[in-house]
Design a protein around this motif. Structure first.
Motif, mmCIF file in Angstrom:
data_model
loop_
_atom_site.group_PDB
_atom_site.id
_atom_site.type_symbol
_atom_site.label_atom_id
_atom_site.label_comp_id
_atom_site.label_asym_id
_atom_site.label_seq_id
_atom_site.Cartn_x
_atom_site.Cartn_y
_atom_site.Cartn_z
ATOM 1 N N ALA A 1 0.811 -1.214 0.000
ATOM 2 C CA ALA A 1 0.000 0.000 0.000
ATOM 3 C C ALA A 1 0.845 1.265 0.000
ATOM 4 C CB ALA A 1 -0.947 0.001 1.193
ATOM 5 N N ASP A 2 2.090 1.165 0.498
ATOM 6 C CA ASP A 2 2.940 2.352 0.571
ATOM 7 C C ASP A 2 3.887 2.458 -0.619
ATOM 8 O OD1 ASP A 2 4.435 0.153 1.214
ATOM 9 O OD2 ASP A 2 5.547 1.120 2.840
ATOM 10 N N GLN A 3 3.620 1.685 -1.692
ATOM 11 C CA GLN A 3 4.451 1.750 -2.884
ATOM 12 C C GLN A 3 3.569 1.956 -4.116
ATOM 13 O OE1 GLN A 3 7.303 -1.423 -3.327
ATOM 14 N NE2 GLN A 3 7.830 -1.426 -1.150
ATOM 15 N N TYR A 4 4.184 2.247 -5.239
ATOM 16 C CA TYR A 4 3.453 2.538 -6.463
ATOM 17 C C TYR A 4 4.325 2.144 -7.651
ATOM 18 C CZ TYR A 4 6.450 6.625 -5.829
ATOM 19 O OH TYR A 4 7.529 7.439 -5.604
ATOM 20 N N TYR A 5 3.725 2.202 -8.835
ATOM 21 C CA TYR A 5 4.472 1.981 -10.075
ATOM 22 C C TYR A 5 4.938 3.324 -10.612
ATOM 23 C CZ TYR A 5 2.592 -2.779 -10.148
ATOM 24 O OH TYR A 5 2.279 -4.070 -9.828
ATOM 25 N N ALA A 6 6.220 3.430 -10.902
ATOM 26 C CA ALA A 6 6.795 4.648 -11.472
ATOM 27 C C ALA A 6 7.176 4.362 -12.918
ATOM 28 C CB ALA A 6 8.011 5.100 -10.675
ATOM 29 N N VAL B 1 1.644 5.651 -10.651
ATOM 30 C CA VAL B 1 0.350 5.019 -10.912
ATOM 31 C C VAL B 1 0.043 3.937 -9.886
ATOM 32 C CG1 VAL B 1 -0.981 3.716 -12.611
ATOM 33 C CG2 VAL B 1 0.627 5.461 -13.380
ATOM 34 N N GLY B 2 -1.203 3.883 -9.486
ATOM 35 C CA GLY B 2 -1.727 2.778 -8.704
ATOM 36 C C GLY B 2 -2.728 2.006 -9.545
ATOM 37 N N VAL B 3 -2.884 0.726 -9.303
ATOM 38 C CA VAL B 3 -3.833 -0.102 -10.041
ATOM 39 C C VAL B 3 -5.017 -0.394 -9.127
ATOM 40 C CG1 VAL B 3 -4.218 -2.286 -11.244
ATOM 41 C CG2 VAL B 3 -2.017 -1.122 -11.443
ATOM 42 N N CYS B 4 -6.178 0.135 -9.477
ATOM 43 C CA CYS B 4 -7.417 -0.029 -8.708
ATOM 44 C C CYS B 4 -7.334 0.564 -7.303
ATOM 45 C CB CYS B 4 -7.806 -1.503 -8.598
ATOM 46 S SG CYS B 4 -8.191 -2.288 -10.170
#
Length: 382
Positions: A77-82, A98-101
């Motif tokens: 939850a504390d990470q994302y796609y860069a 970006v987050g997915v859903c």
């Protein structure tokens, strides 16, 4: 006047006298009806909309289903796609978080994204499922939100190509910071602030069916199709309907393609229920292309000349798909083909582009990498 009226009456009677065709549900196929959501309808657009469940990160259309939750759950939850935009412009560097859903939490977002301001003066500080980050010379950095929080239901799902449902799906986040009309011939801006029309930024993630890629790339092209509507296209096995089974870690065992035999509404032209299944390459067979065809089945294969034409048609279709998803790489592809069959001139530059992916667990799993090698005629000495 009388003759014209007579023609109209004659055509009306002739149309009424023509036999009508119906499918197994009683829908008048010759009238343009199809079976959708338990009733006959002529509204194909409504049938192509499908149904989504953001909490589960799933999408369904007719009798097909997709599950993007592995992409969502791959990151804590504390990470994302860069993702960096591979379109290189002098003195500019665009990237996307970006987050997915789900939203990218404020604690996880880059510092420049804590509070963002749009062209219309709007200032947002809520969590967003996506951010657009601009970095210029001298360390200048600016951030924009690409959507409002997902719990506001300001998102959309759909088929990338309703004529080919198995091709993939998209999820689109809406309601980001406003911007001015950057491409007026394509923009459909609707937000009016102080008498001036703006576009609200949005992000559309196209997830195209791919047999084996399960991660999200670090570098990819982001296209602005309409005013401030950004589209990111990913190749992923999660873009394939779950009805096409996975074997050996790949959809259709990477020995075939996931295909759908229905049309809009989820039924075939004869009214039967459409189905997604693996079309296996010879000599493989089975639901997931996991078996080798028997000798008897091999004897029933079409003659070599038929296989040649089928293979040629598949090749042309594949090149069309590559062109569709990689418009800017077409010139490089053609250049590479030229040099594949022709000797290289002395001093010619040969380039290799490495594409890496963000794995589900990068501490335990190495990055999947693909090398795309091509030569560029424009860089060759004359």
């Amino acid at each position: 006047m009388a003759s014209t009226m007579a023609k109209v009456i004659w055509l009306t009677l002739a149309a009424a006298a023509m036999p009508k065709t119906y499918d197994s549900h009683g829908c008048c196929m010759s009238c343009g009806e199809l079976w959708c959501d338990g009733a006959c309808t002529t509204d194909m657009a409504a049938c192509a909309s499908g149904a989504s469940d953001l909490a589960r990160c799933t999408f369904s259309w007719a009798n097909l289903h997709w599950d993007l939750s592995p992409l969502r759950d791959a990151k804590p939850a504390d990470q994302y796609y860069a993702i960096s935009d591979n379109y290189v412009h002098s003195h500019q560097n665009w990237s996307y978080v970006v987050g997915v859903c789900r939203d990218v939490g404020l604690a996880a977002a880059p510092a420049a994204c804590a509070s963002t301001r749009g062209s219309g003066g709007d200032v947002y500080d809520f969590p967003s499922p996506g951010y657009q980050i601009f970095k210029g010379d001298w360390g200048f950095e600016e951030c924009y939100r690409l959507g409002s929080p997902v719990d506001r239901s300001n998102y959309a799902w759909g088929l990338i190509d309703p004529q080919s449902p198995a091709f993939g799906i998209y999820v689109q986040y809406k309601g980001g910071n406003t911007c001015t009309d950057s491409i007026s011939d394509k923009a459909e801006c609707e937000d009016v602030i102080d008498g001036r029309t703006y576009c609200a930024r949005s992000l559309r993630i196209n997830v195209v069916c791919n047999n084996r890629i399960s991660d999200i790339p670090r570098v990819e092209e982001v296209v602005e199709k309409r005013g401030c509507e950004y589209a990111l296209t990913l190749n992923s096995m999660y873009g394939c309907p779950t009805e096409c089974p996975v074997s050996g870690g790949s959809v259709c065992g990477n020995r075939g393609v996931c295909a759908y035999d229905g049309v809009e509404g989820g039924y075939t032209v004869t009214g039967d229920v459409g189905a997604a299944r693996c079309l296996c390459k010879a000599p493989y067979a089975g639901a997931a292309c996991e078996a080798v065809a028997t000798a008897a089945a091999a004897d029933e294969r079409p003659p070599r000349n038929a296989l040649f034409w089928v293979g040629l048609a598949s090749l042309v279709s594949g090149l069309c798909l590559v062109t569709f998803s990689r418009e800017r790489q077409l010139a490089s592809l053609l250049s590479g083909l030229c040099h594949l069959f022709a000797p290289r001139r002395p001093g010619e530059i040969y380039m290799t582009k490495q594409k890496s992916y963000q794995a589900a667990d990068e501490t335990a799993s190495p990055l999947l990498a693909e090398a795309e090698a091509f030569s560029d005629v424009s860089l060759s000495p004359r």
